[in-house]
Each structure stands twice: as structure tokens, then as C-alpha cells.
Design an enzyme around this catalytic site. Structure first.
Site, PDB file in Angstrom:
ATOM      1  N   GLY A   1       0.838  -1.202   0.000  1.00 14.58           N
ATOM      2  CA  GLY A   1       0.000   0.000   0.000  1.00 14.58           C
ATOM      3  C   GLY A   1       0.868   1.244   0.000  1.00 14.58           C
ATOM      4  O   GLY A   1       1.960   1.282  -0.593  1.00 14.58           O
ATOM      5  N   SER A   2       0.413   2.256   0.740  1.00 13.00           N
ATOM      6  CA  SER A   2       1.085   3.559   0.685  1.00 13.00           C
ATOM      7  C   SER A   2       2.465   3.572   1.306  1.00 13.00           C
ATOM      8  O   SER A   2       3.194   4.558   1.139  1.00 13.00           O
ATOM      9  CB  SER A   2       0.211   4.600   1.385  1.00 13.00           C
ATOM     10  OG  SER A   2      -1.047   4.650   0.744  1.00 13.00           O
ATOM     11  N   THR A   3       2.844   2.502   2.035  1.00 11.55           N
ATOM     12  CA  THR A   3       4.192   2.497   2.603  1.00 11.55           C
ATOM     13  C   THR A   3       5.241   2.444   1.491  1.00 11.55           C
ATOM     14  O   THR A   3       6.419   2.682   1.739  1.00 11.55           O
ATOM     15  CB  THR A   3       4.413   1.298   3.550  1.00 11.55           C
ATOM     16  OG1 THR A   3       4.163   0.086   2.823  1.00 11.55           O
ATOM     17  CG2 THR A   3       3.483   1.359   4.752  1.00 11.55           C
ATOM     18  N   LEU A   4       4.792   2.156   0.264  1.00 14.76           N
ATOM     19  CA  LEU A   4       5.736   2.103  -0.861  1.00 14.76           C
ATOM     20  C   LEU A   4       5.981   3.497  -1.449  1.00 14.76           C
ATOM     21  O   LEU A   4       6.932   3.719  -2.194  1.00 14.76           O
ATOM     22  CB  LEU A   4       5.183   1.164  -1.947  1.00 14.76           C
ATOM     23  CG  LEU A   4       6.209   0.559  -2.912  1.00 14.76           C
ATOM     24  CD1 LEU A   4       7.172  -0.352  -2.184  1.00 14.76           C
ATOM     25  CD2 LEU A   4       5.506  -0.224  -4.028  1.00 14.76           C
TER      26      LEU A   4
END
Lengths: 628, 363
Positions: free
Chosen positions: A332-335
Site C-alpha cells: 500500500g502507501s508504505t511504498l
């Protein structure tokens, strides 16, 4: 003396004496001959067959016994013992010494059962083992006897010929399930294990590391088996030690895990399944590695029963599964920080490049909308804003500009899509998609829409918690990516000091412009400390400054055992919460990745876990609590 | 020497040659026993006391003139038979009825027969023309068959054979014709299957084991195999006194009684065995010499038969230990631990000494 004898001859003393002398002589000669025959038998035995009998008498007398080495002790980074050897007793039977073949053994087992509780499992496994052992070898029947059992047996020992209670050292894990997924456990050495080790060195060994560090560092932990030549009498009792070559104990290991930090992360996860991996970016050492739920490794040490094993196997949340190493999650957005850095470093955007978010993003020529998480959008944002508020549109656009293959190439430098090389077995690889990957894996061409969602870590992307933590560590460490290390130092028996283990560098990510990196870190700083940060408020009262990135993973099946997860997940359709973080911002000493399964948005459940983990670590490492 | 003996005892009849040989053998035996018993001095002392008692018995009997011995012979024989019958009815002992418990004294009546049978046969043939006629032979066979049967059914096959053998030897020395003798041997061979049927199970097992000890190396074959290993590993000169591992580590069964020769062989090697056999040979030779110079038929036959019987002990025990005969309970004379057999043997030597010492008086 003359007397009539039934009518025939008169007794003739002279001739009788002559007759006797003849008989005595021939008797004597016969005796001499027979004794010579007897003597020749002794000559044969003692001269001609001497070598063979001398050997047999020597092998009667001397038996060689292996001395099992003591297994290395495992400490945590602060010197706490986390795996040790404790004295225990087991019941052993030497079939050869039991009078009366199989019936005798049954009778013996029945008799012993009066002193030591034996169930059907014990008897069954004993009879199985009996087929694989020589009759003169002792076969363990039951391990870890209670003190009462030992006492009862010893008092009645004389009644049980062939059975004995034998002391041994058993592995013990004082922290139980807290460290299971780090340490693993030792279990009984079986035929398959023997095939994989140097059999000669395992002659006295009964257990072997089955999983975790215990398995991965088996060679070091085991040590070298010693030899004892002993003189035994006919009943096998040792009378005398003729020669002894001591065993060399296994190497002690000091893990980089800090039990206090591990405990903090474990407690913070609460009852939720999930994983936490914390790495010190400075040296790549793993500070905490939690996978929850877990199980008590001590149950496996003495041989777990079939029923107990089935219970663990089928328990909700699959406690046997090591999420930290093998769990595959959508990042998800941790990338986003990594995608953003790719954009900056490859010159596709600058820190001041602005993108307008109106809530929906379209690929030219397609009608499908790709949404922001905020209905009306976030307005005009630069890279820092995009990270602070997790603006999807910014990264949709950036992903389109990068293209999937360039994104794949750049992100692979942070270790996505491959194992980190941590010193543990069974690590998962995750997936970092590319056109080539899709052709091989799915035999399908790549679609543009898949690039768009890859920009926000969705679609095909799969990461493991340790991958994510290690990528963050590399990000905050100027691109220097280590192979993470669980073993911090080793200590040979007799050594005063432990020998440090240095984590090798896996990759140096090329740095085009250090300012680009700082921009990303600043953006992550605003996630926690900015006015609109998605994790605003989690650092309240923290005397150090932390930064991070939230993420939400659409429920995705775990790498293994799909059926199991599907049914599990069907009940809880909530997304997994992710959070990556580092601290202190000025000089990072910890990089954390947290995944809380079905934890919803990243900020709700995952970020407090990261906070608790950091608190526990930084308190000890830089003593922030004591500072004003 | 004369001055040391009280006048009323008369002239001492001890034969120095026999005495020296006996003392040498018994001394050697005590030495081996000390090792075989696991250096148990108490056991050695007990045995020494028994041997000492045996020597006193020998001394006593040697003073009794053969004439008196001959007078008592039928009574001794009858008493022996009576006692054997008594054991049949009252016997005690380890599953077998060998022992008669007289309260203070436990003894085996079969031991008496080892002396009484040759004495009785000699007594009987004393008045017959030799070589014996058919009728004499049959009577003699009856004299030895009755006790042999009674002993065999105790069951103690070893002693029964020894008792029977002592009677046969008397017949042989009396001049029984060779072809009759060989006829007996043939008959005995033919009777072997019958013997098998009469044997108890444990006796059959001994024979089976003897024929193939390796078939059950941990069960019945164990004794024979370990005994052979002990003998063989002794080599030429042995492992040295107290250094026999097979015996010290308890691999040899019955190592202070029936298998004491295995201990001796292991610790003193072929040299020790040879010396022992030579000593026995000299003992037997001296016995036969004494017999041949005796004046009376009965004395001659008795002394000769006792000597030959001693040889049977040595041969059977030696062959058993070396694994060429089945395990039968025959001790090694004067060396195996145990009192009765030694006292009986020494009593027999007492008779020989009496015969030798009184040979001139009779004339």
C-alpha cells in the site's frame, strides 16, 4: 588267598598282578593321549585362534561411547538468556538387557508404568524406534520426567532390568512464545535430520534445531562430539574410563534482538495477528522480530504429541506461520516514499513539482477512475505534501511517468522482490512486478492501469515485513542496505569476549543528489509531525522526533496455504494496517515495519505499535527518558 | 618326622610325593580362586579351611589299614544307597534333590558313592578270579548301576557318569576283556537316543547349545562362548594374575566353580594349563604306581580306579571349558570352589596313602 570260584580257575596272585600292571600301563598311556588331545584343543584356542579371541575379549571389555556436546546458549543483545540447557531426566530401555524378548519388553513397560506414567503414544513410538535401533542401544521412552517419577523409579530400579532413568540437558526457552519465531526450537533428531548432518558428530545427540535460529545456526550451536572409551562388565555397567576426549560445547550466540523491545512490540499488537520488524539502520541488526500469534516452543522440545500438534496447526491465526519472514502483504502507501525517491532521483519530478488532486485520476483514453482517499481530492500538492497526506493522484501520475519497468528497476535496489538475506531460513521474496515478471508468472501482457495502482503499492506488489523494515533502514541510511542480522555476536566456549558479527552490505543504492533523499525523509517527517499528517499525534510526548508512513493493504492472500486464509479472511473483510517509521529523525537508530492484519487504516492500529517499539528501544539505546 | 607323631597313631602313612603334588595343585587353585572370586579373601579362606579339613580326613584315613577299610566297604555302600533313597524322599535343593539336610550338615550322598562304588566293586572282585567271569561282570554292573541310576534321577548326570565310570574302571583294571569293553562302548553309543529321552529339558538344552553355541549366543550359548573367549584370549602366557578381563568383568559364568579353569587359562595362558595338566598327570601316575605295588587285589583295584576317576574329572571339566563337551556339572578337582567334592577326593587319596603305607605290613 586261595578260593574256589564257580568251578573254573584258581586265583593266581602273580598273574593277576601282571594283568593289573599291563592294564595300568595301557590305561596310563590312554590317559596321556587323551590329555594330549585336550591340550591340543587349548593350543588351538590359545595359540592359533588367539588373535580372534583376544579381539573378542577386548570388544567385550571396551565400548566406545559418544559424549554429546552441550548446545550453545543463546543470549539477547543485552545478555539475557533466551535459550538455555536445563537438567532433565528421561526413561530409557536397552532391549538387549531385558529378559524375555517382546513379551519381556511389554512386561517391563507394564511394570515401569506403575512408576512413570506411560500412555499409548509413548509405547507406540518406543516400538517404532526399536525397529531402527540395535538391540544393545538404549531407546528413549519418555522425556522430561517429573521429579516424583524419577524418585519412584530410582527406589525400585532393581526391579526393572534393562530400563533406566538417565539425566540429560534439555533445551529451554524462558520467554516462550515471545521469541518462537526468532529462535525456533530443537526437536528430536529423526532419520531425515541425520541425512543432512555429519552423522559421526551426532552419535550422542538426540535433538537438533528444527526451525528458526536453532536450525539456521545448528552447526555452530551443536558443538563437537567427544569420545569416551570405557570398560564395561558383562551387564554393561561402566567400571572404568580408559580414554576420554572431551566434547567441545557449541558456540554461544548473542542475538541482536532486544527482549524488552520485542516485548513492547508484542504487547502493543495486542490480540491482533500481525508482525513487527525493527532494524537498527546503522548496522543492519534486527532489534525486534515479532510474529503473532505464536506458540510455546518448549512444547516441542520433549516431542510434542500428535494431538497437541494438531491443535497448534489448526489454531485460529495460524501460530506456526512466521509472518515477519514469510508473510506476503500488499505494501500500500508504505511504498510511496520509494516511488517518490525514484521520481526525484531519475529526474521525472523535482521537489517543487506540483500535481493537482481532484479526487479522481484517469489514464488518457480510459474511462476508469483511480481515486484519492479524500472524496474531493487534496488540491495542488508537491512531493512532501503528497507523502504527508498520502495523496494517491501524485503517485498515479508519477507511476505513469516512470513506467512499470523503471519503477521495478529502481525499487529493486531497496530489496523488494528478493530475500533480504537475513540469517534465518524460509524467508519470503515478495513480488515487485514488472512486464517480464507478469509474462512469466501470469502469461499475460502488462496493462497501463496496473502501473497506476503499482504507484501506490497496490496490485501485484507483495512485501514481507522484514523486507519493508530493511528498505526503510536503507532509505534513512543514505542508501546503504545491509543483509539484516539476527546473530549479533558469537562466543566460543572458553572465550572471554564475544566476537561481533557484522552484517554484510547487500547493496549501495546510488545517490544522485542527497537533497532528494532529504526531501523524502522530510515528507515522512510531516506524516507524523505535519498539520495534515496521516499519523499526526502518534508522537505526542515523545522526546525524540519520529517520522513514518502509513499504509493500508487491501486484503490479500498470504503466500502459503490459500484455502486456509481465504476462509479466515472471509469473516474479517477489513484491510490490513501498515506503518513504517524511523527515529530519531536527525540520526535514525531504528527503522520499523508494522503490519496489523485486519487493522483497517494504518494510523489506527499500526502506528501505536511502531511508537511503542521505538520507545522501548530508544529508551535504552540513547536514554531519552532520563534526558530533560 | 617320627618324633612329631604321637606313638599311638603309629607310623605316619603319608606319601610325600602325593602330598606335595596335592598341596601344589591346591595352592595354585587358591591363587586362581582369589582372582576368580573378584579378590574376595573371605571366600579364599573358606575354601582353605575346607581343603584343610579334607587334608585332615586324608590323614585320618591314611592311618586306617586297608583291611579295615575293606571290612567297612559293604556297610558304606549300603549306607550310601540308603541315603540316596532318603534324598529321593526328603531331598532339598535348587529344584534338584541332591542335598540331604541333616540340620547341622548339608551334604550330597552322591559324593559318598564316588568312593563307595569303586570300593564295593573292588571288594567284590577281591574274591573273584581275574579276569572276571561273566557272572562277576554282571554283578559288578549291578553294583554300579543302582547308585548311578539313583544319582541320575536327582538329576545329576555328571556325578552319575563319574560314579558309573569309577565302577567301569575297576572292571577294566580287573582285566575285563577288551572286546567286552568295546562292546560296552558300542552299547552306550547305541543307547544315546534313549538317554536323550530320559534327559530333562535343561540337560537337552545343554547338549543343543554344545552342538551349536552360536545359535543362541546370548542365551544358552553364552557360557560356552564366553568361556572360549576367556581361554583363547589368554594366549601363551596369559594376561597375568588378577588381570583376566573376562573373569573380572563377570563375562565368565560360574567362574569360581565349574568354569574356574577358564579363569586360570585366561590369566596364566597355555603355560599355566600345561603345568596344571602335567601336575594332574603326575598325580594319576603316582596313583597307578601305588596301585601296582599294592599286595591285595582289592587295594590294587581301588587305588587304580580312584586315579582313573580323577582323570575323568580333569578331562570332562577341561573339555567343557574348552567347548568340546557339553556343560555338565563336573568341577575341576581340588581347584573349583566347593567343599564336598574336595573332601571326597582327599578321602580317596587318604585310601591310596593307606594302601601305600601299609603295603609292607601286609606281607
Amino acid at each position: 588267598m586261595i578260593r574256589r570260584s564257580s568251578g573254573r580257575a584258581i586265583k593266581d596272585e602273580q598273574s593277576e598282578q601282571r594283568l593289573f600292571k599291563r592294564r595300568a600301563w595301557s590305561g596310563f598311556v590312554l590317559i596321556a593321549l587323551l590329555l594330549l588331545v585336550l591340550l591340543s584343543r587349548y593350543v588351538w584356542l590359545q595359540i592359533f585362534a588367539f588373535d580372534s579371541f583376544a579381539t573378542r575379549s577386548e570388544s567385550n571389555r571396551v565400548s566406545v561411547r559418544p559424549i554429546a556436546p552441550n548446545r550453545g546458549i543463546i543470549y539477547d543483545r543485552r545478555g539475557r538468556i533466551i535459550a538455555e540447557n536445563r537438567p532433565a531426566y528421561r526413561l530409557e530401555i536397552v532391549p538387549e538387557n531385558v529378559p524375555g524378548k517382546t513379551e519381556g519388553l511389554e512386561a517391563l513397560l507394564d511394570a515401569v508404568a506403575g512408576m512413570i506414567e506411560l500412555n499409548a503414544d509413548h509405547r507406540k513410538s518406543f516400538h517404532q524406534a526399536r525397529r531402527n535401533y540395535h538391540v544393545f542401544k538404549s531407546i528413549p521412552v519418555k522425556f522430561n520426567l517429573s521429579e516424583e517419577e524419577v524418585a519412584r523409579f530410582v527406589v525400585n530400579r532393581h526391579r526393572f532390568r534393562g530400563a533406566d532413568v538417565v539425566p540429560y540437558l534439555a533445551r529451554h526457552y524462558p520467554y516462550g512464545e515471545l521469541l518462537t519465531h526468532v529462535l525456533g526450537y530443537t526437536g528430536r533428531l529423526d532419520a531425515d535430520d541425520i541425512a543432512s548432518v555429519d552423522e559421526g558428530n551426532y552419535r550422542g545427540t538426540r535433538t537438533i534445531g528444527k526451525i528458526g535460529i536453532e536450525q539456521f545456526r545448528e552447526q555452530d550451536l551443536h558443538g563437537t562430539t567427544g569420545i569416551e572409551k570405557v570398560e564395561t562388565n558383562a551387564s554393561g555397567r561402566v567400571l572404568n574410563v580408559l580414554e576420554r576426549q572431551d566434547a567441545i560445547p557449541g558456540v554461544d550466540l548473542v542475538l541482536s534482538i532486544d527482549v524488552a523491545v520485542q516485548r513492547a512490540a508484542w504487547d502493543a499488537l495486542g490480540d491482533r495477528p500481525g508482525a513487527v520488524v525493527a532494524i537498527d539502520p546503522v548496522d543492519g541488526s534486527v532489534i525486534a522480530m515479532v510474529s503473532k500469534p505464536a506458540y510455546d516452543p518448549n512444547a516441542f522440545v520433549h516431542g510434542i504429541g500428535q494431538q497437541a500438534y494438531r491443535e497448534i496447526l489448526n489454531a485460529p491465526g495460524r501460530p506456526l506461520f512466521n509472518r515477519a519472514l514469510k508473510g506476503g502483504y500488499e505494501p500500500g502507501s508504505t511504498l510511496k516514499p520509494f516511488v517518490g525517491l525514484a521520481g526525484l532521483e531519475l529526474g521525472l519530478v523535482t521537489p517543487s513539482t506540483r500535481v493537482f488532486s481532484n479526487g479522481e485520476f484517469y489514464i488518457e483514453g480510459y474511462s476508469r477512475p483511480y481515486r484519492d482517499w479524500k472524496d474531493r481530492g487534496h488540491g495542488s500538492v508537491d512531493i512532501k505534501d503528497a507523502l504527508e497526506q498520502s495523496v494517491n493522484t501524485y503517485f498515479y501520475q508519477l507511476a505513469m511517468d516512470l513506467g512499470i519497468d523503471r519503477m521495478h528497476q529502481y525499487l529493486s535496489q531497496f530489496g523488494f522482490g528478493e530475500v533480504t538475506g537475513v540469517d534465518a531460513s524460509g524467508e519470503g521474496k515478495g513480488i515487485l512486478p514488472s512486464r517480464a515478471w507478469k509474462r512469466t508468472a501470469h502469461e499475460e501482457p502488462w496493462y497501463p492501469g496496473e502501473t497506476v495502482i503499482a504507484g501506490i503499492g497496490q496490485g501485484f506488489n507483495v512485501v514481507t515485513p522484514i523486507q519493508l523494515a530493511n528498505a526503510v533502514a536503507a532509505l534513512v541510511n543514505g542508501g546503504q542496505r545491509f543483509e539484516p542480522r539476527l546473530v549479533h555476536a558469537t562466543k566460543q566456549a572458553g572465550d572471554e569476549r564475544a566476537e561481533p558479527v557484522k552484517a554484510p552490505v547487500a547493496k549501495q543504492v546510488p545517490v544522485e543528489n542527497p537533497d532528494n533523499w532529504q526531501v523524502i525523509l522530510d515528507g515522512m517527517d510531516r506524516v507524523v509531525n505535519g498539520r495534515r499528517g496521516t499519523a499526526k499525534g502518534i508522537s505526542v510526548d515523545a522526546p525524540y522526533r519520529m517520522a513514518g508512513k502509513t499504509g493500508t493493504a487491501q486484503v490479500y492472500q498470504l503466500a502459503e496455504d490459500k484455502d486456509q486464509v481465504d476462509t479466515d479472511v472471509a469473516k474479517h473483510l477489513r484491510d490490513h494496517a501498515l506503518f513504517v517509521a524511523f527515529a530519531p529523525v536527525e540520526a535514525p537508530r531504528i527503522a520499523v515495519a508494522v503490519i496489523v492484519e485486519h487493522g483497517g487504516a494504518g494510523s489506527t492500529f499500526a502506528s501505536p505499535v511502531a511508537r511503542a517499539t521505538m520507545d522501548a528501544w530508544l529508551d535504552q539505546e540513547i536514554g531519552w527518558r532520563s534526558q530533560p | 618326622m617320627k618324633t612329631m607323631i604321637p606313638a599311638w597313631l603309629g607310623k605316619p602313612r603319608l606319601d610325600p610325593v602325593l602330598l606335595i603334588l596335592l598341596v601344589v595343585i591346591m595352592g595354585f587353585g587358591l591363587l586362581v580362586l582369589y582372582s576368580a572370586s573378584g579378590q574376595d579373601m573371605a571366600m579364599v579362606k573358606r575354601q582353605a579351611v575346607r581343603l584343610g579339613f579334607g587334608l585332615l580326613v586324608m590323614l585320618g584315613i591314611s592311618q586306617v589299614p586297608p583291611r579295615i577299610l575293606r571290612i567297612w566297604t559293604p556297610w558304606l555302600y549300603a549306607a550310601g544307597i540308603a541315603l540316596l533313597l532318603a534324598t529321593w524322599i526328603l531331598g532339598v535343593g535348587r529344584g534338584t534333590q541332591r542335598w540331604l539336610d541333616l540340620g547341622v550338615l548339608r551334604f550330597q550322598p552322591s559324593e559318598i558313592m564316588k568312593l563307595a562304588v569303586p570300593m564295593m566293586v573292588a571288594w567284590y572282585l577281591h574274591h573273584r578270579v581275574l579276569p572276571p567271569a561273566w557272572k562277576s561282570v554282571l554283578v559288578t554292573l549291578g553294583i554300579l548301576a543302582v547308585p548311578a541310576f539313583l544319582i541320575a534321577r536327582q538329576p545329576d548326570l555328571g556325578t552319575a557318569l563319574l560314579v558309573a565310570a569309577s565302577g567301569i574302571f575297576t572292571l577294566y583294571l580287573a582285566g575285563l576283556r577288551w572286546r567286552v569293553l568295546f562292546g560296552f562302548v558300542g552299547l552306550a553309543t547305541a543307547a544315546a537316543p534313549v538317554l536323550w529321552l530320559v534327559m530333562k529339558e535343561y540337560q537337552r538344552n545343554r547338549v543343543r547349545t554344545f552342538l551349536n553355541p552360536e545359535a543362541d549366543p546370548l542365551g544358552h550359548g553364552w557360557n560356552i562362548i564366553q568361556s572360549k573367549v576367556a581361554v583363547g584370549s589368554g594366549g601363551l602366557t596369559g594376561k597375568g594374575w588378577l588381570n583376566g578381563t573376562q573373569s573380572n568383568l563377570e563375562f565368565i559364568p560360574e567362574r569360581h566353580t565349574d568354569f574356574i579353569l577358564a579363569v586360570l587359562s585366561e590369566e596364566f595362558g597355555l603355560v599355566g594349563v600345561t603345568l596344571l595338566l602335567v601336575a594332574y598327570m603326575l598325580l594319576i601316575g603316582r596313583g597307578l604306581y601305588i596301585a601296582s605295588v599294592a599286595r591285595y587285589t582289592a587295594s590294587r583295584l581301588l587305588a587304580g580306579a580312584l586315579s582313573l576317576t580323577l582323570f575323568v574329572y580333569v578331562l570332562v571339566n577341561g573339555a567343557m571349558v574348552a567347548g568340546i563337551l557339553p556343560v555338565v556339572g563336573v568341577p575341576l578337582p581340588l581347584i573349583s570352589y566347593g567343599g564336598t567334592s574336595a573332601v571326597t577326593l582327599l578321602a580317596g587319596f587318604g585310601m591310596m596313602m593307606s594302601i601305600y603305607g601299609h603295603r609292607k605290613f601286609i606281607r
